[in-house]
Design a protein around this motif. Structure first.
Motif, PDB file in Angstrom:
ATOM      1  N   ARG A  50      23.577  32.552  51.099  1.00 38.41           N
ATOM      2  CA  ARG A  50      24.174  33.282  52.227  1.00 38.41           C
ATOM      3  C   ARG A  50      23.088  33.875  53.106  1.00 38.41           C
ATOM      4  O   ARG A  50      22.010  34.235  52.633  1.00 38.41           O
ATOM      5  CB  ARG A  50      25.074  34.408  51.727  1.00 38.41           C
ATOM      6  CG  ARG A  50      26.201  33.953  50.855  1.00 38.41           C
ATOM      7  CD  ARG A  50      27.354  33.471  51.704  1.00 38.41           C
ATOM      8  NE  ARG A  50      28.483  33.139  50.867  1.00 38.41           N
ATOM      9  CZ  ARG A  50      29.056  31.953  50.892  1.00 38.41           C
ATOM     10  NH1 ARG A  50      28.622  31.024  51.677  1.00 38.41           N
ATOM     11  NH2 ARG A  50      30.088  31.711  50.116  1.00 38.41           N
ATOM     12  N   ARG A  51      23.382  33.982  54.392  1.00 36.46           N
ATOM     13  CA  ARG A  51      22.404  34.461  55.360  1.00 36.46           C
ATOM     14  C   ARG A  51      21.832  35.852  55.042  1.00 36.46           C
ATOM     15  O   ARG A  51      20.617  36.027  55.093  1.00 36.46           O
ATOM     16  CB  ARG A  51      23.022  34.435  56.754  1.00 36.46           C
ATOM     17  CG  ARG A  51      22.068  34.863  57.816  1.00 36.46           C
ATOM     18  CD  ARG A  51      22.700  34.816  59.163  1.00 36.46           C
ATOM     19  NE  ARG A  51      21.757  35.340  60.135  1.00 36.46           N
ATOM     20  CZ  ARG A  51      21.944  35.303  61.401  1.00 36.46           C
ATOM     21  NH1 ARG A  51      23.027  34.777  61.895  1.00 36.46           N
ATOM     22  NH2 ARG A  51      21.047  35.796  62.217  1.00 36.46           N
ATOM     23  N   PRO A  52      22.648  36.854  54.721  1.00 38.34           N
ATOM     24  CA  PRO A  52      22.064  38.173  54.426  1.00 38.34           C
ATOM     25  C   PRO A  52      21.093  38.137  53.248  1.00 38.34           C
ATOM     26  O   PRO A  52      20.055  38.797  53.263  1.00 38.34           O
ATOM     27  CB  PRO A  52      23.268  39.051  54.105  1.00 38.34           C
ATOM     28  CG  PRO A  52      24.439  38.370  54.713  1.00 38.34           C
ATOM     29  CD  PRO A  52      24.122  36.911  54.693  1.00 38.34           C
ATOM     30  N   TRP A  53      21.419  37.346  52.223  1.00 38.03           N
ATOM     31  CA  TRP A  53      20.536  37.237  51.059  1.00 38.03           C
ATOM     32  C   TRP A  53      19.252  36.505  51.420  1.00 38.03           C
ATOM     33  O   TRP A  53      18.182  36.827  50.904  1.00 38.03           O
ATOM     34  CB  TRP A  53      21.250  36.535  49.910  1.00 38.03           C
ATOM     35  CG  TRP A  53      22.324  37.378  49.319  1.00 38.03           C
ATOM     36  CD1 TRP A  53      23.674  37.204  49.470  1.00 38.03           C
ATOM     37  CD2 TRP A  53      22.173  38.552  48.520  1.00 38.03           C
ATOM     38  NE1 TRP A  53      24.349  38.197  48.801  1.00 38.03           N
ATOM     39  CE2 TRP A  53      23.455  39.029  48.201  1.00 38.03           C
ATOM     40  CE3 TRP A  53      21.068  39.231  48.028  1.00 38.03           C
ATOM     41  CZ2 TRP A  53      23.660  40.161  47.427  1.00 38.03           C
ATOM     42  CZ3 TRP A  53      21.267  40.368  47.251  1.00 38.03           C
ATOM     43  CH2 TRP A  53      22.550  40.811  46.958  1.00 38.03           C
ATOM     44  N   SER A  54      19.343  35.506  52.297  1.00 34.65           N
ATOM     45  CA  SER A  54      18.127  34.791  52.693  1.00 34.65           C
ATOM     46  C   SER A  54      17.206  35.692  53.511  1.00 34.65           C
ATOM     47  O   SER A  54      15.981  35.579  53.419  1.00 34.65           O
ATOM     48  CB  SER A  54      18.461  33.512  53.455  1.00 34.65           C
ATOM     49  OG  SER A  54      19.079  33.804  54.689  1.00 34.65           O
ATOM     50  N   MET A  55      17.775  36.608  54.289  1.00 35.59           N
ATOM     51  CA  MET A  55      16.956  37.568  55.031  1.00 35.59           C
ATOM     52  C   MET A  55      16.218  38.479  54.054  1.00 35.59           C
ATOM     53  O   MET A  55      15.034  38.773  54.238  1.00 35.59           O
ATOM     54  CB  MET A  55      17.818  38.388  55.994  1.00 35.59           C
ATOM     55  CG  MET A  55      18.420  37.577  57.123  1.00 35.59           C
ATOM     56  SD  MET A  55      17.205  36.935  58.255  1.00 35.59           S
ATOM     57  CE  MET A  55      16.775  38.407  59.141  1.00 35.59           C
ATOM     58  N   LEU A  56      16.906  38.943  52.999  1.00 37.61           N
ATOM     59  CA  LEU A  56      16.254  39.765  51.980  1.00 37.61           C
ATOM     60  C   LEU A  56      15.160  38.977  51.261  1.00 37.61           C
ATOM     61  O   LEU A  56      14.071  39.501  50.996  1.00 37.61           O
ATOM     62  CB  LEU A  56      17.274  40.277  50.963  1.00 37.61           C
ATOM     63  CG  LEU A  56      18.230  41.355  51.455  1.00 37.61           C
ATOM     64  CD1 LEU A  56      19.298  41.629  50.406  1.00 37.61           C
ATOM     65  CD2 LEU A  56      17.477  42.622  51.789  1.00 37.61           C
TER      66      LEU A  56
END
Length: 72
Positions: A50-56
């Motif tokens: 997921r995008r938010p996890w990839s940002m983290l």
């Protein structure tokens, strides 16, 4: 598809590209090598479902490193 993000980051959706370019870690490694050879710059990569996890994950990755958050 790739879209620019903040602070020199690039987000890329790699769903469905397994047959063409390999797995997410394979693609991230290939992009790191391309950036290093063409621009002589270190590149970090963050991978997640997921995008938010990839940002983290991208924030946690150090230069020339891949941080992969696996689902589950």
């Amino acid at each position: 598809m790739a879209e620019p993000a903040d602070n020199g980051k690039l987000l890329r959706d790699t769903r469905g590209t397994g047959r063409l370019g390999g797995t997410g870690p394979d693609l991230a490694h290939a992009l790191q090598q391309a950036i290093a050879s063409r621009l002589n710059l270190p590149a970090a990569a963050g991978l997640a479902a997921r995008r938010p996890w990839s940002m983290l994950a991208s924030r946690a990755a150090r230069a020339d490193d891949i941080c992969h958050i696996r689902p589950g």
